[in-house]
Design a protein around this motif. Structure first.
Motif, short mmCIF file in Angstrom:
data_model
loop_
_atom_site.label_atom_id
_atom_site.label_comp_id
_atom_site.label_asym_id
_atom_site.label_seq_id
_atom_site.Cartn_x
_atom_site.Cartn_y
_atom_site.Cartn_z
N GLY A 93 2.51 1.75 12.81
CA GLY A 93 1.93 0.69 11.98
C GLY A 93 1.70 -0.60 12.73
N TYR A 138 -5.17 -7.91 9.67
CA TYR A 138 -4.35 -6.99 10.48
C TYR A 138 -4.45 -7.33 11.96
CZ TYR A 138 -3.74 -3.99 6.40
OH TYR A 138 -3.40 -3.49 5.16
N TYR A 182 17.32 -3.22 12.22
CA TYR A 182 16.34 -2.34 12.88
C TYR A 182 15.96 -2.92 14.24
CZ TYR A 182 12.08 0.19 13.95
OH TYR A 182 11.11 0.93 14.60
N TYR A 213 5.57 0.25 4.61
CA TYR A 213 6.32 -1.00 4.61
C TYR A 213 5.68 -2.12 5.42
CZ TYR A 213 10.17 1.82 2.82
OH TYR A 213 10.95 2.63 2.06
N GLY A 214 4.58 -1.82 6.10
CA GLY A 214 4.05 -2.78 7.07
C GLY A 214 3.57 -4.08 6.45
N ASP A 215 2.76 -4.00 5.39
CA ASP A 215 2.19 -5.22 4.82
C ASP A 215 3.30 -6.13 4.31
OD1 ASP A 215 -0.03 -3.81 5.39
OD2 ASP A 215 -0.98 -3.96 3.44
N LEU A 235 13.56 -2.92 1.73
CA LEU A 235 13.17 -3.75 2.87
C LEU A 235 13.51 -5.21 2.64
CD1 LEU A 235 10.49 -3.29 5.29
CD2 LEU A 235 10.25 -5.41 4.06
N GLY A 272 6.41 -5.91 5.10
CA GLY A 272 7.30 -6.23 6.23
C GLY A 272 6.82 -7.48 6.96
N ALA A 311 20.27 5.73 8.88
CA ALA A 311 20.02 5.06 7.60
C ALA A 311 18.90 4.03 7.77
CB ALA A 311 21.28 4.36 7.13
N PHE A 312 18.14 3.79 6.70
CA PHE A 312 17.15 2.70 6.70
C PHE A 312 17.93 1.40 6.53
CE2 PHE A 312 13.89 -0.12 5.21
CZ PHE A 312 12.73 0.35 5.80
N ILE A 316 0.88 -1.19 0.00
CA ILE A 316 0.00 0.00 0.00
C ILE A 316 0.91 1.23 0.00
CG2 ILE A 316 -2.00 1.11 1.05
CD1 ILE A 316 -2.89 -1.60 2.00
N ASP A 317 0.94 1.98 1.07
CA ASP A 317 1.76 3.18 1.01
C ASP A 317 2.97 3.12 1.93
OD1 ASP A 317 0.14 3.07 3.16
OD2 ASP A 317 -0.50 5.14 3.13
N ASP A 343 4.14 -3.80 12.15
CA ASP A 343 5.29 -4.67 12.37
C ASP A 343 6.28 -4.08 13.39
OD1 ASP A 343 6.66 -7.14 11.72
OD2 ASP A 343 8.19 -5.86 10.82
C1 TRH Z 1 12.93 2.07 10.24
C2 TRH Z 1 13.03 0.72 9.60
C3 TRH Z 1 11.93 -0.08 9.48
N1 TRH Z 1 12.03 -1.31 8.90
C4 TRH Z 1 10.85 -2.17 8.75
C5 TRH Z 1 10.23 -2.66 10.03
C6 TRH Z 1 8.84 -3.02 9.53
O1 TRH Z 1 8.89 -4.32 8.95
C7 TRH Z 1 8.57 -1.99 8.42
C8 TRH Z 1 7.64 -0.89 8.87
O2 TRH Z 1 6.34 -1.41 8.98
P1 TRH Z 1 5.34 -0.97 10.12
O3 TRH Z 1 6.06 -0.83 11.36
O4 TRH Z 1 4.18 -1.90 10.11
O5 TRH Z 1 4.88 0.50 9.70
P2 TRH Z 1 4.33 1.08 8.28
O6 TRH Z 1 3.69 2.34 8.58
O7 TRH Z 1 5.43 1.12 7.32
O8 TRH Z 1 3.27 0.05 7.79
C9 TRH Z 1 1.88 0.27 7.76
O9 TRH Z 1 1.49 -0.05 6.46
C10 TRH Z 1 0.10 0.07 6.26
C11 TRH Z 1 -0.19 -0.16 4.79
C12 TRH Z 1 -0.60 -0.93 7.15
O10 TRH Z 1 -1.93 -0.90 6.92
C13 TRH Z 1 -0.29 -0.55 8.57
O11 TRH Z 1 -0.91 -1.45 9.46
C14 TRH Z 1 1.19 -0.58 8.80
O12 TRH Z 1 1.64 -1.90 8.85
O13 TRH Z 1 9.83 -1.44 8.08
C15 TRH Z 1 13.24 -1.78 8.43
O14 TRH Z 1 13.32 -2.90 7.92
N2 TRH Z 1 14.33 -0.96 8.53
C16 TRH Z 1 14.28 0.27 9.09
O15 TRH Z 1 15.31 0.96 9.15
#
Ligand code: TRH
Length: 379
Positions: A273, A113, A259, A16-18, A50, A20, A252-253, A13-14, A275
């Motif tokens: 989010g 979710y 992480y 990294y959560g899904d 990611l 991830g 850095a990401f 979506i927008d 994860d």
């Molecule tokens: C900061 C950082 C994060 N990450 C990873 C950790 C997580 O797997 C991912 C971030 O995901 P989240 O924490 O879930 O936050 P998000 O805001 O990116 O994801 C969201 O996406 C939407 C579309 C969903 O509907 C939400 O429920 C939510 O999951 O990025 C890294 O791998 N390296 C990094 O340096």
């Protein structure tokens, strides 16, 4: 030896959560449940960082997992034994038809979710017959209680965390990966991963003017904009900035394991989010959750459902401090008083976070619950 073949479908979506969550699940099924996994992703370009991959299709650093570009209308040639549709993603009609045409159709799971709301228990693993095809879809709900699908947690995670905390060389290596010097030992270490948030201005000002040194690492992402606005200058990885008692370190990401190690290194983690929210709980340290905002404010109901469970066992003033700061952060409100209360409660909140982590880690993990369920359907 491979036990079952899995297809996991994910639409990005927008954020990294899904992806991830799907990526983490795929890796764990392969490494702990002898699964052969294809992870189908519609938008590979935006999540390549990611996944840690450079090619358009194929190889990943994880044996047993192949990442495939899921193009509109494309249907995988060979069907898997288990098919997981991640979150909001809809399986292609042709794929569903191919599943139904098999004498023994694959087990079809929709991964939902995470929510701490009570109704989740009643919906977890409910079967839903397809209106036209001879197929049954099962809804799998992650959650915090024994009647849900649990939380993603790799085997040995807590032990790995403890080894890392005892290993100064590994910690130094991780700070280098993140592109920063190690924080000063006396500073309160905070990581700040969040969506844009006007509340950040009062929070950073409070820390800058406060009596205790605060080191705040900010992973590259949407919050950078709000932080840069407060600072009056753009952020740059490696370019730490001091304001009063606050050191801001743009980070850095990095990949998911690095992480995690950042979360393990901090005294307090701001996460967002789904994860990173779960990973902060495995760090066993206090955290502040920026929940993914929904139009109808449904996210605030989810936030309170989680807080109701999380604060259980805390003394009333500490519980109130937790609720207050989580609400202020999610409302984009002034953080000054909320931080004063929360900061004062940190020692007891630390012990509480550790106990919460231990309690959740005693439950079966999501991948195991899922693998066990599919096994009962496949045998
Ligand atoms: C900061 C950082 C994060 N990450 C990873 C950790 C997580 O797997 C991912 C971030 O995901 P989240 O924490 O879930 O936050 P998000 O805001 O990116 O994801 C969201 O996406 C939407 C579309 C969903 O509907 C939400 O429920 C939510 O999951 O990025 C890294 O791998 N390296 C990094 O340096």
């Amino acid at each position: 030896m491979t036990e079952w073949r899995w297809d996991i479908f994910c639409t990005v979506i927008d954020n990294y959560g899904d992806i991830g969550v799907c990526w983490r699940l795929a890796r764990q099924l392969a490494s702990e449940h002898r699964a052969e996994v294809r992870l189908w992703v519609d938008d590979l370009a935006s999540c390549r960082r990611l996944l840690g991959m450079c090619a358009d299709d194929g190889g990943t650093p994880q044996p047993g997992v192949v990442v495939c570009h899921w193009r509109p209308g494309s249907v995988p040639e060979a069907l898997a034994d288990v098919v997981v549709a991640g979150f909001t993603c809809r399986l292609p009609e042709a794929y569903l038809a191919a599943m139904a045409a098999r004498a023994r159709p694959p087990v079809w799971i929709t991964l939902e979710y995470l929510s701490a709301e009570d109704w989740v228990e009643g919906c977890h693993l409910l079967p839903s017959p397809h209106p036209r095809l001879a197929l049954t879809e099962f809804f799998f709900y992650p959650g915090f209680t024994a009647k849900t699908g649990g939380l993603l947690r790799e085997a040995g995670l807590i032990e790995a965390r403890e080894r890392f905390r005892a290993d100064a060389a590994a910690q130094a290596e991780n700070w280098a990966l993140l592109g920063t010097d190690a924080p000063a030992p006396e500073a309160l270490r905070v990581s700040l991963f969040a969506y844009e948030n006007p509340a950040v201005a009062s929070l950073l000002a409070t820390w800058a003017e406060g009596g205790r040194a605060v080191w705040c690492g900010v992973p590259e992402g949407r919050i950078w904009q709000s932080v840069a606005q407060w600072l009056g200058q753009p952020l740059e990885t490696g370019g730490a900035v001091r304001r009063g008692n606050l050191t801001l370190a743009p980070l850095a990401f990095v990949d998911q394991p690095a992480y995690d190690r950042l979360l393990w290194s901090c005294d307090l983690n701001f996460v967002r989010g789904e994860d990173s929210f779960v990973r902060a709980q495995w760090a066993g340290r206090p955290f502040i959750w920026h929940i993914y905002p929904q139009d109808d404010a449904a996210h605030l109901v989810k936030l309170d459902a989680f807080l109701d469970r999380y604060v259980e066992g805390l003394a009333q003033p500490d519980a109130a401090a937790v609720r207050r700061i989580q609400h202020a952060w999610n409302a984009g409100a002034d953080m000054t008083q909320a931080w004063a209360d929360f900061g004062a409660a940190l020692p007891s909140l630390n012990a509480h976070a550790d106990a919460w982590c231990a309690q959740q880690a005693a439950a079966p993990d999501l991948a195991s619950v899922l693998a066990q369920f599919t096994k009962t359907k496949l045998k």
